[in-house]
Write a protein that holds these residues in place. Structure first.
Motif, PDB file in Angstrom:
ATOM      1  N   GLN A   1      29.830   3.365  41.923  1.00  0.00           N
ATOM      2  CA  GLN A   1      30.437   4.245  42.915  1.00  0.00           C
ATOM      3  C   GLN A   1      31.862   4.580  42.493  1.00  0.00           C
ATOM      4  O   GLN A   1      32.806   3.861  42.812  1.00  0.00           O
ATOM      5  N   LEU A   2      32.001   5.698  41.779  1.00  0.00           N
ATOM      6  CA  LEU A   2      33.298   6.118  41.253  1.00  0.00           C
ATOM      7  C   LEU A   2      33.722   7.426  41.903  1.00  0.00           C
ATOM      8  O   LEU A   2      32.890   8.158  42.442  1.00  0.00           O
ATOM      9  N   PRO A   3      35.012   7.744  41.871  1.00  0.00           N
ATOM     10  CA  PRO A   3      35.503   8.930  42.583  1.00  0.00           C
ATOM     11  C   PRO A   3      34.846  10.229  42.138  1.00  0.00           C
ATOM     12  O   PRO A   3      34.678  11.152  42.950  1.00  0.00           O
ATOM     13  N   ASP A   4      34.472  10.334  40.866  1.00  0.00           N
ATOM     14  CA  ASP A   4      33.914  11.580  40.355  1.00  0.00           C
ATOM     15  C   ASP A   4      32.432  11.478  39.997  1.00  0.00           C
ATOM     16  O   ASP A   4      31.925  12.262  39.195  1.00  0.00           O
ATOM     17  N   GLY A   5      31.732  10.497  40.583  1.00  0.00           N
ATOM     18  CA  GLY A   5      30.297  10.442  40.346  1.00  0.00           C
ATOM     19  C   GLY A   5      29.752   9.024  40.289  1.00  0.00           C
ATOM     20  O   GLY A   5      30.479   8.039  40.425  1.00  0.00           O
ATOM     21  N   ASP A   6      28.436   8.942  40.080  1.00  0.00           N
ATOM     22  CA  ASP A   6      27.734   7.665  39.966  1.00  0.00           C
ATOM     23  C   ASP A   6      27.812   7.198  38.520  1.00  0.00           C
ATOM     24  O   ASP A   6      27.537   7.974  37.589  1.00  0.00           O
ATOM     25  N   GLY A   7      28.177   5.947  38.328  1.00  0.00           N
ATOM     26  CA  GLY A   7      28.284   5.417  36.974  1.00  0.00           C
ATOM     27  C   GLY A   7      27.008   5.545  36.168  1.00  0.00           C
ATOM     28  O   GLY A   7      27.044   5.562  34.932  1.00  0.00           O
ATOM     29  N   ILE A   8      25.884   5.659  36.856  1.00  0.00           N
ATOM     30  CA  ILE A   8      24.620   5.793  36.136  1.00  0.00           C
ATOM     31  C   ILE A   8      24.570   7.108  35.354  1.00  0.00           C
ATOM     32  O   ILE A   8      23.846   7.213  34.345  1.00  0.00           O
ATOM     33  N   GLU A   9      25.344   8.106  35.790  1.00  0.00           N
ATOM     34  CA  GLU A   9      25.439   9.362  35.036  1.00  0.00           C
ATOM     35  C   GLU A   9      26.000   9.093  33.638  1.00  0.00           C
ATOM     36  O   GLU A   9      25.509   9.641  32.642  1.00  0.00           O
ATOM     37  N   LEU A  10      27.039   8.260  33.574  1.00  0.00           N
ATOM     38  CA  LEU A  10      27.637   7.935  32.291  1.00  0.00           C
ATOM     39  C   LEU A  10      26.658   7.157  31.427  1.00  0.00           C
ATOM     40  O   LEU A  10      26.563   7.386  30.216  1.00  0.00           O
ATOM     41  N   LEU A  11      25.908   6.238  32.033  1.00  0.00           N
ATOM     42  CA  LEU A  11      24.928   5.474  31.270  1.00  0.00           C
ATOM     43  C   LEU A  11      23.902   6.399  30.633  1.00  0.00           C
ATOM     44  O   LEU A  11      23.534   6.230  29.463  1.00  0.00           O
ATOM     45  N   HIS A  12      23.441   7.397  31.366  1.00  0.00           N
ATOM     46  CA  HIS A  12      22.488   8.358  30.807  1.00  0.00           C
ATOM     47  C   HIS A  12      23.100   9.107  29.621  1.00  0.00           C
ATOM     48  O   HIS A  12      22.420   9.356  28.611  1.00  0.00           O
TER      49      HIS A  12
ATOM     50  N   LEU B   1      26.185  -1.963  44.972  1.00  0.00           N
ATOM     51  CA  LEU B   1      24.824  -1.481  45.207  1.00  0.00           C
ATOM     52  C   LEU B   1      23.835  -2.551  44.752  1.00  0.00           C
ATOM     53  O   LEU B   1      23.594  -2.719  43.563  1.00  0.00           O
ATOM     54  N   GLU B   2      23.276  -3.280  45.707  1.00  0.00           N
ATOM     55  CA  GLU B   2      22.482  -4.451  45.350  1.00  0.00           C
ATOM     56  C   GLU B   2      21.081  -4.465  45.949  1.00  0.00           C
ATOM     57  O   GLU B   2      20.365  -5.452  45.832  1.00  0.00           O
ATOM     58  N   ARG B   3      20.655  -3.367  46.568  1.00  0.00           N
ATOM     59  CA  ARG B   3      19.288  -3.311  47.063  1.00  0.00           C
ATOM     60  C   ARG B   3      18.325  -3.319  45.873  1.00  0.00           C
ATOM     61  O   ARG B   3      18.668  -2.806  44.797  1.00  0.00           O
ATOM     62  N   PRO B   4      17.140  -3.908  46.019  1.00  0.00           N
ATOM     63  CA  PRO B   4      16.203  -4.013  44.886  1.00  0.00           C
ATOM     64  C   PRO B   4      15.973  -2.688  44.163  1.00  0.00           C
ATOM     65  O   PRO B   4      15.938  -2.645  42.934  1.00  0.00           O
ATOM     66  N   GLU B   5      15.837  -1.582  44.927  1.00  0.00           N
ATOM     67  CA  GLU B   5      15.588  -0.298  44.283  1.00  0.00           C
ATOM     68  C   GLU B   5      16.803   0.174  43.485  1.00  0.00           C
ATOM     69  O   GLU B   5      16.665   0.858  42.462  1.00  0.00           O
ATOM     70  N   GLU B   6      18.004  -0.212  43.921  1.00  0.00           N
ATOM     71  CA  GLU B   6      19.214   0.164  43.191  1.00  0.00           C
ATOM     72  C   GLU B   6      19.354  -0.657  41.915  1.00  0.00           C
ATOM     73  O   GLU B   6      19.748  -0.128  40.864  1.00  0.00           O
ATOM     74  N   VAL B   7      19.026  -1.936  42.003  1.00  0.00           N
ATOM     75  CA  VAL B   7      19.042  -2.779  40.808  1.00  0.00           C
ATOM     76  C   VAL B   7      18.020  -2.261  39.803  1.00  0.00           C
ATOM     77  O   VAL B   7      18.296  -2.139  38.607  1.00  0.00           O
TER      78      VAL B   7
END
Length: 295
Positions: free
Chosen positions: A55-66, A85-91
């Motif tokens: 959860q970053l100011p300019d987007g979801d860190g998962i965008e960078l991972l992609h 973000l620790e819900r099973p679906e988020e993990v």
């Protein structure tokens, strides 16, 4: 000098991570958004691991991972999510996207350092292995069948480099071979259980315990047998240790339950990113790895 890139917008959390790394003599840079991260990552050889908030100011860190997964060099750098973000679906989402590990806030200092050190070691070993593969004289390219025997962790690492040269894609093969050969020595012959490794890694004592067990007269004679068969369209490698086996079915896929442990993804990574087939035999002390030649 290899460094860690910390991407975290919460000042208190970022400060805590930086203090932990500094105390452990790990160099690190800190940025607080995706834009800053992209700027830092222009020089990819600087970083041996990335700690990334989602959860970053300019987007979801998962965008960078992609984005990193598509980069020819940066895709090798382990990404450790550290997020609320620790819900099973988020993990599951983070693990499936290719994260090396998924940690949740609040920070557990021992877990954080254990995972970071393991990630950096993995990256540096992989980078060195890649250089060795690129320099190697492929005098064994004519080998069609071979048998080998190893005893120690160091021999397992050397064997992984050598055997990967016999595979259609050596860089991809090294990942799985190093995981499977180390598993055979550490968990099979040295009888280090999953819970043992968790406890030892969190205490920073894992490597010391390996060395101790390798000197134990009851264990030091144990060996791992390796057989190689090369055909025109595939390479098959069979690894057999002298351990009692394990419940291998539970480790073939990434597990949300184990995602928060400091280890436990080697077999799943081998199936997903390395060999085309990973097949265990019987009780699990024999694994057959097959890599097909892509046409």
């Amino acid at each position: 000098m290899a460094k860690v890139l910390v991407i975290e917008d919460e000042a208190i959390v970022a400060s805590l991570i930086m203090r932990l790394l500094t105390k452990a003599d790990i160099a690190a840079d800190e940025v607080n958004d995706l834009a800053g991260a992209r700027e830092k990552l222009i020089t990819p050889d600087d970083y041996a691991a990335i700690i990334l908030d989602r959860q970053l100011p300019d987007g979801d860190g998962i965008e960078l991972l992609h984005e990193l997964q598509k980069h020819p060099t940066l895709k090798q750098v382990p990404v450790i999510f550290n997020t609320a973000l620790e819900r099973p679906e988020e993990v599951r989402q983070g693990v499936d996207a290719g994260a090396y590990w998924y940690l949740t806030k609040p920070i557990d200092p021992k877990m954080m350092l254990s995972v970071v050190k393991a990630a950096m070691e993995h990256y540096l070993l992989a980078r060195e292995a890649s250089k060795n593969l690129n320099r190697a004289l492929r005098t064994n390219q004519f080998l069609l069948e071979g048998k080998y025997r190893i005893h120690t962790v160091e021999e397992a690492r050397q064997m992984a480099e050598g055997l990967s040269l016999l595979c259609p894609d050596p860089d991809r093969a090294w990942l799985g071979l190093s995981e499977m050969l180390l598993n055979a020595v550490e968990h099979g012959n040295l009888k280090i259980t999953y819970d043992d490794k968790t406890r030892l890694m969190l205490a920073g004592e894992y490597q010391d315990e390996i060395q101790r067990r390798q000197k134990d007269p009851r264990l030091m004679q144990a060996y791992v047998d390796v057989e190689v068969v090369r055909k025109a369209d595939f390479t098959r490698i069979t690894i057999t240790d002298q351990g009692d086996g394990f419940d291998w079915q539970n480790y073939l896929e990434f597990s949300v339950e184990r995602a928060l442990d400091p280890h436990g993804r080697g077999i799943a990574m081998t199936r997903q990113a390395s060999f085309d087939r990973v097949e265990y035999v019987g009780c699990g002390n024999t694994v057959v790895l097959t890599m097909e030649k892509k046409i």
